[in-house]
Scaffold this motif. Structure first.
Motif, PDB file in Angstrom:
ATOM      1  N   MET A   1      41.477  54.832  53.695  1.00 35.87           N
ATOM      2  CA  MET A   1      41.236  56.235  53.344  1.00 35.87           C
ATOM      3  C   MET A   1      39.916  56.325  52.571  1.00 35.87           C
ATOM      4  N   GLU A   2      39.012  57.146  53.047  1.00 39.42           N
ATOM      5  CA  GLU A   2      37.737  57.308  52.338  1.00 39.42           C
ATOM      6  C   GLU A   2      37.919  58.230  51.145  1.00 39.42           C
ATOM      7  N   HIS A   3      37.180  57.988  50.108  1.00 41.05           N
ATOM      8  CA  HIS A   3      37.141  58.854  48.918  1.00 41.05           C
ATOM      9  C   HIS A   3      38.520  59.086  48.306  1.00 41.05           C
ATOM     10  N   HIS A   4      39.399  58.109  48.451  1.00 42.54           N
ATOM     11  CA  HIS A   4      40.728  58.268  47.864  1.00 42.54           C
ATOM     12  C   HIS A   4      40.706  57.939  46.375  1.00 42.54           C
ATOM     13  N   PHE A   5      39.631  57.307  45.920  1.00 39.06           N
ATOM     14  CA  PHE A   5      39.528  56.930  44.512  1.00 39.06           C
ATOM     15  C   PHE A   5      38.214  57.435  43.946  1.00 39.06           C
ATOM     16  N   LYS A   6      38.325  58.125  42.814  1.00 39.78           N
ATOM     17  CA  LYS A   6      37.116  58.644  42.163  1.00 39.78           C
ATOM     18  C   LYS A   6      37.030  58.095  40.753  1.00 39.78           C
ATOM     19  N   VAL A   7      35.874  57.527  40.428  1.00 38.84           N
ATOM     20  CA  VAL A   7      35.632  57.152  39.037  1.00 38.84           C
ATOM     21  C   VAL A   7      35.107  58.408  38.348  1.00 38.84           C
ATOM     22  N   LEU A   8      35.851  58.891  37.364  1.00 37.90           N
ATOM     23  CA  LEU A   8      35.476  60.143  36.697  1.00 37.90           C
ATOM     24  C   LEU A   8      34.523  59.888  35.534  1.00 37.90           C
ATOM     25  N   HIS A   9      34.786  58.804  34.798  1.00 37.82           N
ATOM     26  CA  HIS A   9      33.944  58.474  33.642  1.00 37.82           C
ATOM     27  C   HIS A   9      33.799  56.968  33.540  1.00 37.82           C
ATOM     28  N   LYS A  10      32.624  56.552  33.065  1.00 39.32           N
ATOM     29  CA  LYS A  10      32.421  55.121  32.790  1.00 39.32           C
ATOM     30  C   LYS A  10      32.094  54.954  31.325  1.00 39.32           C
ATOM     31  N   ASP A  11      32.631  53.898  30.726  1.00 40.49           N
ATOM     32  CA  ASP A  11      32.277  53.592  29.347  1.00 40.49           C
ATOM     33  C   ASP A  11      30.796  53.180  29.320  1.00 40.49           C
ATOM     34  N   GLU A  13      29.325  50.885  27.134  1.00 36.95           N
ATOM     35  CA  GLU A  13      29.051  49.479  26.781  1.00 36.95           C
ATOM     36  C   GLU A  13      29.815  48.459  27.610  1.00 36.95           C
ATOM     37  N   THR A  14      30.968  48.861  28.153  1.00 38.94           N
ATOM     38  CA  THR A  14      31.803  47.910  28.890  1.00 38.94           C
ATOM     39  C   THR A  14      31.992  48.431  30.320  1.00 38.94           C
ATOM     40  N   ALA A  15      32.762  47.668  31.124  1.00 36.33           N
ATOM     41  CA  ALA A  15      33.024  48.105  32.503  1.00 36.33           C
ATOM     42  C   ALA A  15      34.260  49.000  32.587  1.00 36.33           C
ATOM     43  N   ALA A  16      34.840  49.356  31.427  1.00 38.83           N
ATOM     44  CA  ALA A  16      36.037  50.217  31.423  1.00 38.83           C
ATOM     45  C   ALA A  16      35.696  51.554  32.068  1.00 38.83           C
ATOM     46  N   ARG A  17      36.672  52.111  32.782  1.00 37.92           N
ATOM     47  CA  ARG A  17      36.437  53.378  33.486  1.00 37.92           C
ATOM     48  C   ARG A  17      37.708  54.209  33.554  1.00 37.92           C
ATOM     49  N   ALA A  18      37.513  55.522  33.672  1.00 40.17           N
ATOM     50  CA  ALA A  18      38.627  56.441  33.860  1.00 40.17           C
ATOM     51  C   ALA A  18      38.494  56.976  35.276  1.00 40.17           C
ATOM     52  N   GLY A  19      39.574  56.898  36.047  1.00 39.55           N
ATOM     53  CA  GLY A  19      39.492  57.323  37.442  1.00 39.55           C
ATOM     54  C   GLY A  19      40.727  58.076  37.881  1.00 39.55           C
ATOM     55  N   VAL A  20      40.695  58.518  39.138  1.00 37.11           N
ATOM     56  CA  VAL A  20      41.877  59.148  39.703  1.00 37.11           C
ATOM     57  C   VAL A  20      42.043  58.684  41.154  1.00 37.11           C
ATOM     58  N   LEU A  21      43.269  58.221  41.434  1.00 34.44           N
ATOM     59  CA  LEU A  21      43.611  57.724  42.766  1.00 34.44           C
ATOM     60  C   LEU A  21      44.478  58.784  43.441  1.00 34.44           C
ATOM     61  N   THR A  22      44.042  59.218  44.637  1.00 35.02           N
ATOM     62  CA  THR A  22      44.818  60.209  45.379  1.00 35.02           C
ATOM     63  C   THR A  22      45.703  59.479  46.381  1.00 35.02           C
ATOM     64  N   THR A  23      47.034  59.646  46.238  1.00 37.96           N
ATOM     65  CA  THR A  23      47.964  59.008  47.180  1.00 37.96           C
ATOM     66  C   THR A  23      48.679  60.087  47.985  1.00 37.96           C
ATOM     67  N   ASN A  24      49.465  59.647  48.964  1.00 35.98           N
ATOM     68  CA  ASN A  24      50.220  60.623  49.762  1.00 35.98           C
ATOM     69  C   ASN A  24      51.390  61.232  48.994  1.00 35.98           C
ATOM     70  N   ARG A  25      51.591  60.789  47.737  1.00 38.97           N
ATOM     71  CA  ARG A  25      52.612  61.404  46.891  1.00 38.97           C
ATOM     72  C   ARG A  25      52.046  61.806  45.536  1.00 38.97           C
ATOM     73  N   GLY A  26      50.775  62.168  45.526  1.00 40.31           N
ATOM     74  CA  GLY A  26      50.212  62.716  44.301  1.00 40.31           C
ATOM     75  C   GLY A  26      49.148  61.858  43.651  1.00 40.31           C
ATOM     76  N   LEU A  27      48.637  62.353  42.533  1.00 35.34           N
ATOM     77  CA  LEU A  27      47.518  61.717  41.847  1.00 35.34           C
ATOM     78  C   LEU A  27      47.994  60.674  40.841  1.00 35.34           C
ATOM     79  N   VAL A  28      47.184  59.641  40.700  1.00 37.01           N
ATOM     80  CA  VAL A  28      47.442  58.612  39.697  1.00 37.01           C
ATOM     81  C   VAL A  28      46.176  58.487  38.852  1.00 37.01           C
ATOM     82  N   HIS A  29      46.300  58.785  37.556  1.00 38.56           N
ATOM     83  CA  HIS A  29      45.144  58.673  36.670  1.00 38.56           C
ATOM     84  C   HIS A  29      45.055  57.256  36.135  1.00 38.56           C
TER      85      HIS A  29
END
Ligand SMILES: [Zn+2]
Length: 378
Positions: A1-11, A13-29
């Protein structure tokens, strides 16, 4: 699935990130902690409680569900979600790890793995294609490829052999998955995660990550770590994986679940976690709190009116004292297991939420230090 995962914010100083995964049963933050429902239930926790603690994705297991209750049950009920009355997305482990850790008389060939059930000794044969079919019957939202897991420490030769098979099997799983899901409505299509092996050998880990990136799976599952190696070896192996994965897809660290390990892995860019320990330890009277681990049966809590964790907003901490929980536990009452399980899961879900906010604010390092200073023993 294309574009099923979006990185919303990146830290910053580190590689930590906040994202959202779109699944066939809803969003996973993400970062996200996923409670484990091995047998189609998160032990001692009801669906209502799972919703209240903010469960966005749950984990279950192909090996266990295939053996019991068996796939015809899921076909009859229209999948695991309907069977267990759970709305949200479920990620199923392929069963590679359980075949290696639980079953008897295991024999791995190039085509698949023969094993005897740990329940009744009956013989079974898993192939990469069959395991895709099984996950279709279970109806989970995120499927994983069958892999070969080795126990650490593993010799380089054993690790290399397991990796070779895992790569071949992932290729076969991907072909079969594509055939099976090609004609599905994109909104209903499940996702396929590839499992990255390689034991503690950083060059093998890097090779495994590059191979999985080229294969074009929807996400990456890091397997075969936290299974007997040192923490330093685990983090070096993880770093070798992370350096070789694209940044536009979710990364799941299989079976990792102590709060400090999750903070350290999110710092390297990992997005998804699961572990049985928060609920297993809860049943043994161990609670995770913002000031460290707490053993509820210890004597000082006999008359303690305070909640398990003053910073926690779960049903257990909002209502009950340590004294009451200590009494329940000593009396062998199952409510103790229920309440502490709910608390431990909520604690980890709140931790991953704190990581998400810190990554978005660019303050991950400070937030991690504050957590560790308060949580780890002095
Ligand atoms: Zn709580």
């Amino acid at each position: 699935m294309e574009h099923h995962f979006k990185v919303l914010h990146k830290d910053t100083e580190t590689a930590a990130r906040a994202g959202v995964l779109t699944t066939n049963r809803g969003l996973v933050h993400t970062p996200v902690f996923m409670p484990v429902a091995t047998q189609g239930t998160v032990k001692a926790v009801t669906e209502r409680d799972l919703v209240e603690i903010g469960t966005e994705c749950m984990l279950s297991n192909t090996y266990h569900l295939y053996l019991r209750p068996g796939l015809p049950t899921f076909e009859k009920f229209g999948g695991l979600n309907n069977f267990m009355k759970h709305e949200g997305p479920i990620l199923t482990d392929s069963g590679g790890f359980q075949v290696y850790s639980l079953s008897r008389l295991r024999k791995i060939t190039d085509s698949g793995v023969h094993f005897a059930s740990h329940i009744d000794g009956s013989p079974h044969f898993f192939t990469p294609e069959k395991v895709i079919d099984y996950q279709a019957s279970i109806g989970s939202s995120i499927w994983t490829c069958l892999d070969v897991c080795v126990k650490n420490p593993a010799s380089r030769a054993d690790a290399l052999d397991a990796l070779k098979k895992t790569k071949k099997w992932a290729e076969r799983a991907k072909v079969h998955f594509d055939e099976k899901t090609r004609h599905m409505d994109p909104a209903k299509r499940p996702q396929l995660f590839g499992i990255i092996q390689g034991s503690i050998y950083t060059d093998l880990r890097a090779e495994a990550a590059k191979h999985m990136a080229e294969l074009g799976v929807d996400g990456f599952a890091v397997g075969g770590l936290s299974v007997g190696e040192s923490k330093a070896q685990m983090m070096e192996s993880l770093a070798a994986v992370m350096e070789n994965l694209p940044k536009n897809k979710p990364v799941y660290f299989m079976g990792l679940g102590t709060p400090e390990d999750i903070w350290n892995s999110v710092e390297l860019g990992v997005d998804m976690f699961d572990c049985v320990l928060p609920t297993r330890n809860a049943r043994n009277g161990q609670a995770l709190t913002s000031t460290g681990k707490l053993y509820i049966k210890n004597a000082p809590f006999k008359n303690d009116e305070s909640p398990l964790d003053a910073e926690c907003d779960c049903i257990c901490c909002r209502n009950y004292s340590k004294a009451y929980l200590s009494h329940l536990f000593k009396a062998g009452e199952i409510l103790a297991s229920q309440l502490i399980s709910i608390h431990n899961l909520r604690f980890l879900i709140n931790q991953t939420k704190a990581m998400r906010l810190a990554a978005a604010a660019g303050t991950f390092k400070q937030a991690k230090k504050a957590f560790m200073d308060a949580y780890l023993p002095k």
